[in-house]
Design a protein around this motif. Structure first.
Motif, short mmCIF file in Angstrom:
data_model
loop_
_atom_site.label_atom_id
_atom_site.label_comp_id
_atom_site.label_asym_id
_atom_site.label_seq_id
_atom_site.Cartn_x
_atom_site.Cartn_y
_atom_site.Cartn_z
N ARG A 9 0.83 -1.21 0.00
CA ARG A 9 0.00 0.00 0.00
C ARG A 9 0.87 1.25 0.00
O ARG A 9 0.58 2.22 -0.71
CB ARG A 9 -0.93 -0.01 1.21
N GLN A 10 1.93 1.25 0.78
CA GLN A 10 2.83 2.41 0.82
C GLN A 10 3.48 2.63 -0.55
O GLN A 10 3.59 3.77 -1.01
CB GLN A 10 3.90 2.22 1.89
N GLN A 70 -8.67 3.69 -4.76
CA GLN A 70 -9.61 4.63 -4.16
C GLN A 70 -8.85 5.75 -3.46
O GLN A 70 -9.19 6.93 -3.60
CB GLN A 70 -10.52 3.91 -3.18
N GLU A 71 -7.84 5.41 -2.72
CA GLU A 71 -7.05 6.40 -1.99
C GLU A 71 -6.37 7.38 -2.96
O GLU A 71 -6.32 8.58 -2.70
CB GLU A 71 -6.01 5.68 -1.14
N ALA A 72 -5.90 6.86 -4.08
CA ALA A 72 -5.21 7.70 -5.06
C ALA A 72 -6.17 8.65 -5.79
O ALA A 72 -5.76 9.72 -6.23
CB ALA A 72 -4.48 6.83 -6.08
N LEU A 74 -9.26 9.78 -4.51
CA LEU A 74 -10.04 10.66 -3.65
C LEU A 74 -9.42 12.06 -3.66
O LEU A 74 -8.19 12.18 -3.67
CB LEU A 74 -10.07 10.13 -2.21
N PRO A 75 -10.24 13.09 -3.61
CA PRO A 75 -9.68 14.45 -3.61
C PRO A 75 -8.94 14.76 -2.31
O PRO A 75 -8.09 15.65 -2.29
CB PRO A 75 -10.90 15.36 -3.79
N ALA A 76 -9.23 14.05 -1.23
CA ALA A 76 -8.52 14.25 0.04
C ALA A 76 -8.78 13.02 0.90
O ALA A 76 -9.82 12.38 0.79
CB ALA A 76 -9.03 15.50 0.74
N THR A 77 -7.82 12.69 1.78
CA THR A 77 -8.00 11.52 2.64
C THR A 77 -7.78 11.81 4.12
O THR A 77 -7.99 10.94 4.95
CB THR A 77 -7.04 10.39 2.22
N GLY A 78 -7.34 13.00 4.46
CA GLY A 78 -7.12 13.30 5.87
C GLY A 78 -6.69 14.74 6.08
O GLY A 78 -6.51 15.50 5.12
N GLY A 79 -6.54 15.10 7.33
CA GLY A 79 -6.05 16.41 7.70
C GLY A 79 -7.01 17.54 7.33
O GLY A 79 -8.20 17.34 7.11
#
Length: 139
Positions: A9-10, A70-72, A74-79
């Motif tokens: 994943r990393q 999905q993570e790549a 998404l417009p944002a994933t955190g913070g």
């Protein structure tokens, strides 16, 4: 498998273009084949049957690559970036028509420290627990 999945994943997060290419090659290199062999070996050494090994490998890879994709995208994933996006979406959300989404956004996503990436470990551990139960169930 846990370490392999987190590591993969990393890598995919650093190289989001790689995911579609890695699994679509019809002539994979020896490094890819060795990787597949090592993962299959982990399952077999853990006592998985060939059938359960096939299920496990397909399920984990589908989850891993799907989550990375999905993570790549998404417009944002955190913070702050995610908080701003979710807040903007919540402001426009018709809460009477979308009560569960409104609740989820306000009570979970907009809470301090929310990070979509933590869902990966939860999902992976859920899958591994299920595979462990399948491997240890009498058939």
């Amino acid at each position: 498998i846990l370490i392999r999945s987190r590591s993969m994943r990393q890598v995919l997060a650093r190289h989001p273009w790689a995911s579609p290419l890695m699994e679509s090659r019809t002539t994979p290199g020896i490094a890819t084949l060795r990787h597949h062999d090592a993962v299959l070996g982990c399952f077999r050494r853990a006592g998985f049957s060939l059938e359960l090994t096939a299920h496990a490998y397909a399920t984990i890879d589908a989850f891993l690559y799907g989550f990375a994709l999905q993570e790549a995208t998404l417009p944002a994933t955190g913070g702050e970036e995610l908080a701003d996006l979710a807040s903007s979406m919540a402001d426009q959300m018709p809460t009477d028509l979308l009560p569960h989404l409104a609740e989820f956004t306000a009570e979970h996503v907009l809470q301090p420290g929310y990070d979509f990436g933590r869902e990966f470990d939860f999902g992976l551990e859920l899958i591994l627990d299920g595979l462990d139960a399948a491997a240890n169930s009498p058939t």
